[in-house]
Design an enzyme around this catalytic site. Structure first.
Site, PDB file in Angstrom:
ATOM      1  N   HIS A   1      49.999  13.288 -35.643  1.00 23.96           N
ATOM      2  CA  HIS A   1      48.749  13.850 -36.156  1.00 23.96           C
ATOM      3  C   HIS A   1      48.514  13.280 -37.543  1.00 23.96           C
ATOM      4  O   HIS A   1      48.366  13.997 -38.524  1.00 23.96           O
ATOM      5  CB  HIS A   1      48.804  15.392 -36.170  1.00 23.96           C
ATOM      6  CG  HIS A   1      47.659  15.993 -35.413  1.00 23.96           C
ATOM      7  ND1 HIS A   1      47.112  17.203 -35.715  1.00 23.96           N
ATOM      8  CD2 HIS A   1      46.940  15.526 -34.377  1.00 23.96           C
ATOM      9  CE1 HIS A   1      46.116  17.461 -34.879  1.00 23.96           C
ATOM     10  NE2 HIS A   1      45.992  16.469 -34.061  1.00 23.96           N
TER      11      HIS A   1
ATOM     12  N   HIS B   1      43.084   6.361 -28.558  1.00 26.10           N
ATOM     13  CA  HIS B   1      43.941   7.545 -28.558  1.00 26.10           C
ATOM     14  C   HIS B   1      44.198   8.041 -27.134  1.00 26.10           C
ATOM     15  O   HIS B   1      45.311   8.436 -26.800  1.00 26.10           O
ATOM     16  CB  HIS B   1      43.252   8.637 -29.380  1.00 26.10           C
ATOM     17  CG  HIS B   1      44.108   9.817 -29.679  1.00 26.10           C
ATOM     18  ND1 HIS B   1      44.944   9.869 -30.765  1.00 26.10           N
ATOM     19  CD2 HIS B   1      44.254  10.988 -29.024  1.00 26.10           C
ATOM     20  CE1 HIS B   1      45.576  11.024 -30.776  1.00 26.10           C
ATOM     21  NE2 HIS B   1      45.172  11.733 -29.731  1.00 26.10           N
TER      22      HIS B   1
END
Lengths: 233, 732
Positions: B92, B46
């Site tokens: 998300h 990430h």
């Protein structure tokens, strides 16, 4: 017309309101901070839309206790003109300057759409540019716009003609049980009300967001033009 | 709870044995728990883009109007009159499956911070959502939570949500995609960056207090889901849009002064990534005293504070003589303000807590020796040609089914929960034009904004799909009259450790890059979300469809020239672009015949540019009164959408010969537009001169869609079919 807009923490439609007021007055309104303890010399105070204090506790409940509200109460007592839109309407009811309360929308969802309002009386500073029975389009955007009041209050509002606007169909039909024309479920389809002296107006929809053909129309403009005319003395 | 730092803990934190070895070499000793935490989040997929970086570098990122490309918190482009547009899209996905409301809400909050941290007032939000099959029970729950979350956050902060897209597919059953985009506006000489500078300068923490939420969120987002995914709820952060609104206003007020040296939001990996990145970019060291960090609860450890992903927090390097000015602004907005450290010349991040040094890591190796992988990738297999298709129903029956199908049905139920008008600058609301149009206050400028991707095309042929996503975004902006400027990408894929997934990724980037170069449409910001896979009870894993979502921005010098997609009464309806009748991977094929087969439509970038440039010029000359780009569902669905948007009908002419009717009406050939013009002959002559195919296909008027056979469908009947899906699914 000299006007001021009150900004609370979480207010978010003060710029929209300032654009509408500037459009009709040619000058920018004074922006007031909720901690201010004095009002400038103005004809009109506006409590704009938004989520003051995040709508925590109850919409408008905490803003009603902001320092500036003491001054606004005094302004009202002296016969000052106040417009409360959306969260501003909620604050006015929490302050007790207008009766009733705004509950969660009947469908329990935030609503953002155009609606039609029927003008219920045309002899107030807020509505005199319209004729009684006129219908105009305006955006609404709220989660808690379902107006309610106890039966005595309702009787008084209706009896004394203190309902300013009702949700309606484009043809002016009012049907409180119809979610198409009364989207948030307000009692008697009430969208906006007046104080007894008709100098305080609270309403849920946003006429300030429809004052420019570029944004889809000028249907909300008569409210602001009417206020300006009312203050040409 | 005292944990022993060793390989097994490192693996629990998501590091591989090789990566842990590298940590040991850099540190020259066993790291502390806090240090291991810092390495593991900074080296997570990430935060480090370790599988994707090699390929991201191949994308074009420059143009004369690009002020800042990838590498900053968001991309920045010059839009004229001294203004810059700042924008980015971010995923998300994992949090939104585990806890849909908070996952989506904090997705919006996070992307807003990426934009206002650069000095911009956010003026628009958009999103790109993918949900599982409508028949899967949890899909309903996820839609409900995601829509409420996006609205709950965006409405409260007072940023209009003006556009977006939604697709359904069973491949997203266990892994929905929530991609949120924010666009902001700043004076172009007032852009704020994140590189720290000035040894001794104070490091200031503002915003919400730090709690124990979201610890290791970035690590969670860097692994696939197993059957225990829902047990990961504590890794999901909780948003507070009210604090975010105060933070926006306070930061913008501070940015009007000269107090700020550098500023960055605390996003994924919170205090760790913001401090490491700010100091690292500035080539300085940083020392933090965690005792000074505003804390929500007592007894938090250094590890917890460094790894917390509590929301609505910013880290600022201030000019030392301006600290009190800054403090007063944050006190006015009733936000926490604390000097928690200072910049040093050591090149290390040093974290102190209760008198002890909890972490002391050299920043250069942390960044420079971060793993980067050239993962094996297999070239995707070209899909077999589509054969044996025939229309089983009448044209009108197929059209009614298509406009009511999940991917084409009206999204009004969703949009009507998002405040699209706050700010008073929304010129075209959702559904009124191919891109949302937002005016820039006090100017005549307008922004055209859209998000696009067709995952079923990407699954069949990732390279063509990647190019198509960029081309469609460009076309949507063009169809309003705006000049496309730049894109932000949100690359959602499965597990990159699988060669076939990595192959999809590489091919999609290749297609995107080609389209961006051909259309002069650089990538200025973006986000990569990998490991979008769910382990099935039988042990196999299901990957999402490859979904390189494109968020795009264009500009109109005179926003009053923007046009919408509703029919103009009495106008001639002209089809621009070539029609071969490509039904492979079409919505028609899937919804009418139940087949997901064949190659996606070809993307001819030269034709795309030629046709689009012609249409845009005609719009700006005032000869086109309405325009709709053709995409899902082809010509007939496009016509129906124009009819439904205006409630003005259209009488259609017979299709060209040589193409089967269903292929003509529902084929999804690219680079096409439907336009309303007053003089079709004149228009087609100008098109011919420009080398652009154009032909009259109908005339707008009345309130019915009249098919060439004479069969009539009223606009109202189309609308009923179109509007039924979402309420029927969600309000039952």
């Amino acid at each position: 017309m000299k006007s001021a807009i009150v900004v609370f923490p979480g207010t978010n439609r003060e710029r929209d309101m300032a654009i509408a007021l500037k459009r009709v007055t040619g000058k920018a309104p004074t922006m007031l901070w909720h901690r201010d303890t004095a009002l400038p010399d103005v004809d009109l105070v506006v409590l704009p839309g938004g989520f003051s204090y995040g709508d925590y506790l109850r919409c408008g409940a905490m803003a009603a206790h902001s320092p500036i509200m003491t001054e606004i109460r005094a302004f009202a007592e002296k016969g000052g003109h106040i417009l409360g839109v959306c969260n501003g309407f909620q604050i006015l009811t929490e302050t007790g300057l207008l009766p009733g309360a705004l509950l969660r929308n009947a469908n329990l969802r935030f609503l953002s759409q155009d609606c039609h309002l029927r003008v219920e009386r045309a002899d107030t500073p807020f509505t005199h540019k319209w004729e009684k029975g006129d219908v105009f389009r305006t955006p609404l955007a709220h989660g808690d716009g379902n107006y309610t009041a106890d039966s005595q209050t309702l009787e008084r509002l209706e009896g004394e003609g203190l309902v300013a606007f009702r949700y309606a169909g484009a043809n002016g039909s009012v049907q409180a049980s119809d979610t198409e024309t009364n989207p948030n479920g307000s009692v008697n389809s009430i969208a906006g009300i007046l104080s007894t002296n008709t100098r305080i107006c609270g309403m849920m929809p946003h006429p300030e967001d429809l004052v420019d053909p570029l944004m889809g129309g000028e249907d909300g403009l008569p409210l602001f033009e009417g206020l300006v005319e009312a203050f040409v003395r | 709870m005292k944990k022993t730092v060793d390989l097994s803990l490192a693996q629990e934190f998501g590091l591989t044995p090789e990566e842990y070895d590298r940590v040991l070499k850099i540190m020259g000793r066993t790291p502390s728990l806090t240090e291991l935490g810092v390495f593991s989040v900074m080296w997570s997929e990430h935060c480090s883009y370790k599988s994707s970086r090699k390929w991201l570098r191949t994308l074009p990122t420059t143009a004369p109007w690009v002020i800042h490309g990838p590498g900053e918190n968001a991309g920045v482009v010059d839009i004229g009159e001294g203004y810059a547009a700042i924008f980015k899209m971010e995923s998300h996905n994992h949090p939104s499956f585990i806890e849909p409301y908070q996952g989506a809400a904090t997705g919006v909050g996070g992307i807003l911070r990426d934009v206002f941290t650069m000095g911009a007032r956010p003026v628009a939000n958009l999103n790109a959502l993918r949900f599982g099959s409508p028949e899967t029970p949890r899909t309903r729950q996820i839609i409900d939570g995601v829509v409420r979350g996006i609205g709950g956050y965006g409405n409260c902060v007072g940023v209009p949500t003006v556009g977006g897209e939604i697709n359904f597919h069973p491949a997203y059953d266990g892994n929905p995609l929530v991609n949120a985009m924010t666009v902001g506006i700043a004076r172009k000489d007032r852009i704020f960056l994140s590189a720290a500078a000035g040894v001794g300068n104070p490091v200031v923490y503002v915003g919400s207090r730090t709690g124990r939420d979201g610890i290791h969120g970035a690590t969670m987002s860097s692994a696939e889901f197993d059957e225990n995914a829902l047990a990961k709820r504590p890794t999901v952060q909780v948003g507070d849009p009210f604090i975010e609104k105060l933070l926006i206003e306070a930061c913008l007020e501070l940015m009007a002064t000269d107090a700020i040296v550098a500023i960055q939001d605390m996003g994924a990996a919170g205090l760790t990534s913001s401090s490491v990145e700010m100091a690292g970019k500035g080539g300085v060291g940083i020392e933090l005293d965690l005792d000074a960090v505003p804390q929500r609860e007592p007894g938090m450890t250094a590890y917890e504070m460094m790894l917390s992903e509590s929301q609505e927090r910013m880290l600022i390097v201030l000019r030392p003589d301006r600290t009190e000015i800054a403090r007063k602004i944050f006190e006015k907005w009733e936000l926490d303000f604390a000097v928690i450290g200072h910049l040093t010349d050591t090149g290390h991040i040093v974290v102190k807590h209760k008198g002890a040094v909890e972490a002391d890591i050299p920043l250069d190796p942390l960044a420079e020796q971060a793993p980067i992988y050239d993962r094996p990738a297999t070239t995707p297999v070209a899909p077999a040609p589509l054969e044996g298709v025939h229309a089983p129903l009448s044209l009108d029956a197929m059209l009614l089914r298509l406009v009511g199908s999940p991917d084409l049905a009206s999204r009004a139920w969703v949009w009507n929960q998002y405040d699209s008008t706050v700010g008073g600058q929304t010129v075209r609301r959702p559904g009124a034009a191919d891109a949302a149009i937002v005016k820039i206050e006090d100017t005549t400028l307008g922004l055209a904004l859209t998000t696009d991707c067709t995952p079923r095309y990407c699954q069949a042929d990732p390279k063509t799909g990647g190019a198509q996503a960029v081309a469609e975004a460009w076309r949507n902006i063009t169809a309003t009259g705006a000049r496309p400027l730049a894109v932000t990408d949100n690359l959602n894929f499965g597990n990159p450790e699988k060669p076939e997934i990595m192959g999809q990724f590489v091919a999609a980037i290749e297609g995107m890059g080609e389209a961006c170069r051909a259309l002069d449409f650089p990538v200025v910001s973006g986000n990569v979300s990998l490991y979008n896979e769910t382990r099935q009870p039988d042990g196999s894993t299901m990957s999402i469809l490859p979904t390189p979502a494109i968020g795009a921005l264009g500009v109109l010098e005179d926003v009053s020239k923007a046009i919408g997609l509703g029919m103009t009464d009495g106008a001639a309806v002209v089809l621009v672009g070539e029609t071969r009748g490509e039904l492979g991977q079409s919505i028609w094929l899937r919804e009418i015949l139940g087949r997901e087969e064949g190659p996606p439509p070809r993307v001819d970038l030269a034709a795309e540019k030629r046709n689009g440039d012609f249409v845009r010029a005609e719009i700006l000359n005032g000869t086109i009164s309405a325009c709709h780009d053709l995409a899902d569902g082809g010509i007939l669905v496009g016509v129906a959408e124009m009819v439904m948007a205006s409630r003005i009908g259209c009488e259609l002419e017979s299709p060209v010969s040589g193409i089967r009717p269903e292929a003509f009406w529902f084929g999804e050939d690219q680079a096409r537009y439907l336009v309303c013009v007053s003089d079709a002959e004149d228009f087609c002559a100008r098109a011919e001169k420009a080398g652009v195919p154009a032909r009259l296909i109908g005339r707008a008027g009345g309130s019915d869609l009249i098919l060439p056979s004479g069969v009539t469908i009223s606009a109202a009947r189309l609308a009923v079919a179109h509007e039924a899906f979402f309420p029927a699914l969600m309000e039952r």
